[in-house]
Design a protein around this motif. Sequence first.
Motif, mmCIF file in Angstrom:
data_model
loop_
_atom_site.group_PDB
_atom_site.id
_atom_site.type_symbol
_atom_site.label_atom_id
_atom_site.label_comp_id
_atom_site.label_asym_id
_atom_site.label_seq_id
_atom_site.Cartn_x
_atom_site.Cartn_y
_atom_site.Cartn_z
ATOM 1 N N ASN A 62 94.786 72.872 61.404
ATOM 2 C CA ASN A 62 94.370 72.450 60.059
ATOM 3 C C ASN A 62 95.082 71.163 59.654
ATOM 4 O OD1 ASN A 62 92.730 74.614 59.973
ATOM 5 N ND2 ASN A 62 93.862 75.736 58.400
ATOM 6 N N ILE A 63 96.361 71.079 59.988
ATOM 7 C CA ILE A 63 97.136 69.859 59.767
ATOM 8 C C ILE A 63 97.375 69.241 61.139
ATOM 9 C CG2 ILE A 63 99.335 68.899 58.956
ATOM 10 C CD1 ILE A 63 97.756 70.039 56.686
ATOM 11 N N THR A 64 96.879 68.043 61.348
ATOM 12 C CA THR A 64 96.998 67.426 62.671
ATOM 13 C C THR A 64 98.460 67.163 63.016
ATOM 14 O OG1 THR A 64 94.886 66.341 62.233
ATOM 15 C CG2 THR A 64 96.172 65.505 64.101
ATOM 16 N N PRO A 65 98.927 67.709 64.145
ATOM 17 C CA PRO A 65 100.324 67.455 64.544
ATOM 18 C C PRO A 65 100.573 65.960 64.773
ATOM 19 C CG PRO A 65 99.381 69.263 65.820
ATOM 20 C CD PRO A 65 98.254 68.620 65.066
ATOM 21 N N ARG A 66 101.808 65.585 64.589
ATOM 22 C CA ARG A 66 102.181 64.170 64.672
ATOM 23 C C ARG A 66 101.825 63.542 66.021
ATOM 24 N NH1 ARG A 66 106.597 62.648 61.787
ATOM 25 N NH2 ARG A 66 107.753 62.117 63.658
ATOM 26 N N ASP A 67 102.013 64.308 67.081
ATOM 27 C CA ASP A 67 101.792 63.730 68.413
ATOM 28 C C ASP A 67 100.313 63.625 68.781
ATOM 29 O OD1 ASP A 67 101.520 66.491 68.672
ATOM 30 O OD2 ASP A 67 102.277 66.515 70.721
ATOM 31 N N LEU A 68 99.441 64.261 67.969
ATOM 32 C CA LEU A 68 98.015 64.220 68.272
ATOM 33 C C LEU A 68 97.242 63.280 67.355
ATOM 34 C CD1 LEU A 68 97.494 68.002 69.013
ATOM 35 C CD2 LEU A 68 97.166 66.129 70.633
ATOM 36 N N PHE A 69 97.934 62.693 66.394
ATOM 37 C CA PHE A 69 97.269 61.782 65.463
ATOM 38 C C PHE A 69 96.937 60.481 66.191
ATOM 39 C CE2 PHE A 69 96.212 59.751 61.538
ATOM 40 C CZ PHE A 69 95.940 60.788 60.655
ATOM 41 N N PHE A 70 95.699 60.017 66.038
ATOM 42 C CA PHE A 70 95.238 58.840 66.787
ATOM 43 C C PHE A 70 96.083 57.603 66.468
ATOM 44 C CE2 PHE A 70 93.017 56.038 63.740
ATOM 45 C CZ PHE A 70 92.895 56.872 62.635
ATOM 46 N N VAL A 71 96.042 56.646 67.376
ATOM 47 C CA VAL A 71 96.772 55.391 67.204
ATOM 48 C C VAL A 71 95.779 54.241 67.282
ATOM 49 C CG1 VAL A 71 98.523 53.844 68.153
ATOM 50 C CG2 VAL A 71 98.844 56.331 68.276
ATOM 51 N N ARG A 72 95.763 53.408 66.241
ATOM 52 C CA ARG A 72 94.962 52.198 66.298
ATOM 53 C C ARG A 72 95.904 51.048 65.895
ATOM 54 N NH1 ARG A 72 92.968 47.742 67.166
ATOM 55 N NH2 ARG A 72 90.917 47.096 66.426
ATOM 56 N N ASN A 73 96.475 50.410 66.885
ATOM 57 C CA ASN A 73 97.327 49.256 66.620
ATOM 58 C C ASN A 73 96.531 47.979 66.841
ATOM 59 O OD1 ASN A 73 99.410 50.994 66.151
ATOM 60 N ND2 ASN A 73 100.441 50.671 68.102
ATOM 61 N N ASN A 74 96.785 46.998 66.014
ATOM 62 C CA ASN A 74 96.134 45.698 66.173
ATOM 63 C C ASN A 74 97.062 44.699 66.849
ATOM 64 O OD1 ASN A 74 93.370 45.496 64.470
ATOM 65 N ND2 ASN A 74 94.728 47.040 63.632
ATOM 66 N N GLY A 75 98.350 44.921 66.709
ATOM 67 C CA GLY A 75 99.337 44.032 67.314
ATOM 68 C C GLY A 75 100.448 44.860 67.939
ATOM 69 N N VAL A 76 101.608 44.271 67.983
ATOM 70 C CA VAL A 76 102.761 44.931 68.588
ATOM 71 C C VAL A 76 103.625 45.521 67.474
ATOM 72 C CG1 VAL A 76 104.766 44.602 70.081
ATOM 73 C CG2 VAL A 76 102.704 43.227 70.442
ATOM 74 N N PRO A 77 103.899 46.845 67.526
ATOM 75 C CA PRO A 77 104.733 47.447 66.478
ATOM 76 C C PRO A 77 106.123 46.801 66.458
ATOM 77 C CG PRO A 77 103.702 49.140 67.825
ATOM 78 C CD PRO A 77 103.466 47.830 68.517
#
Lengths: 133, 428
Positions: free
Chosen positions: B93-108
């Motif tokens: 029901n609450i998406t775990p932190r490690d499964l949340f998608f990543v959309r980066n546009n640059g370098v963190p």
Amino acid sequence: MKKLTISLLLLPLMCALCYNCTDGKVETKIDDSLIENGIHVATGLAYDENFELVRALCTSCHSAKLITQNRATREGWKDMIVWMQKTQKLPDLSTAEPIVLDYLAKHYAPEDIGRRSNLDMESIEWYELSEEE
Amino acid sequence: MKHKRSKNIKSPKKQSPRSLSRRGFISKGTVSTVGFVLGAEMVFAKHFPKGLTPIGLLENDIADDLIGKHKDLIILNDRPVNAEAPPHLLDDNITPRDLFFVRNNGVPPTDINVDTWTLTIEGESAEKTKTYTLKDLKTKFKEHSYQITLECGGNGRSEYNPPAKGNQWSLGAVGCATWTGIRLRDVLEDVGVKDSAVYIGYYGKDTHLSGDADKKTISRGVPISKAMEDESLIAWSMNGEDLPMHNGYPLRLIFGGWPASCSGKWLEKIVIRDKIHDGPKMVGQSYRVPCETVAPGAKVADEDMCIIEEMPVKSLITYPRTGASIKLNQTLSIRGHAWCGSSAVSTTEYSIDFGATWEKCTLTKPANRHAWQHFNAKMKFPKVGYYEVWARATDEAGRSQPMIVPGWNPKGYLNNACHRIAVRVTAS
């Protein structure tokens, strides 16, 4: 045979480059000479006589995945190069451009997938599901 | 088709931490060597910025690290990182932190110091310029937590025909987490918002892939009315812990129901604008769809493209995983989530006959506005064979998900076509 020779020639160079890039850390890598079903396994790019040129030009700035997951006509790929030149500092590719475009249009052309595709039966891994309590 | 396309996408076999700043570039002197070895004239070499020499031969060695993320995320792109979850891993029901998608546009950003991190509010329509430390934000304002769904505007792009360029997201660039922080409104009011305010824009500390420190990868925002909503947050926590690095640590914006690109990560500045914000990826064709509908494949001029605001109603079957084989006498339970850009989802239905008939699912109320809702249903099958279970959500305004891919747009946004899974029923 020529391809093999090039790969062999490149191996020591690549080892040197890898060392340079990772500050000497030892890393597990996919064997760079591995070609399966016409695909260069380490990059996922189609392997033909222009593979090395495309790899050198494109993957210095972005992942090969950006190529392999996209599909476009020759004009569509040309638009992307123009966009990268306008916004991402890609220099003029000069005589290399038509070679790159031919490669991209040949290996990554769009297919007519209609308005909704079938589920990909080949990719489904069937499993027995027992009833939940 | 999307599955076929993804076959060529190889996940890095093994990843290890390393400096992000050196990625992709090596010292000078190799270009000509490469050119020589390849027998190809490297005509472009002299044009490359000083000190930045292409390597090009190290593809499998330059994947950005997916620090803190699940190994089964589907990696669409590794520079910058773009990764999504397969639907069955989004069952919580609450998406775990490690499964949340990543959309980066640059370098963190690297070397983050939370003691010195600041957020500055400024702009034409700000009464003054004001800078807050993280501690200021955490102590000066009232804390709020909401379950808020974030979905990438391009989720589902892989199904558009003709294809749209960009990351070919399939289904999993969505998640709903508990975000904790403060209301953006409270901070904006503390600074003072002039009547001329139209939009807010954000700036983050991520850097451009080209390595150019002066170039911003993305700076988007929302109209001032959206910024002032109760659920519009400046957040520092996801599911009770610090934000994951790839999801904006240590500070980000959260705007539910709108393309997730509005919810800027690694937040260091907010501008209160007297016009629509014009940062990178606000203008041109980014996060825009044709103002008037167009035929598939049409070329659309920039001035005829309109900014995406609310995302459409959508649902995802998260249990069982596609490919379930059951016996004829067995009852199949399904469950999943449904969400929409505003208000709430009113009904969720399923079909086992390709949309000829639909049955209602049980659907929960949202925990709060912009939280995804959960549905479940139990079903029997009339005879043995191949089936697909399709799910369809309808929002309070009566808008449903289409079974086919919705109206084509040049950049491939807003595909909310029904999700379906394959089920095989065999003799008992």
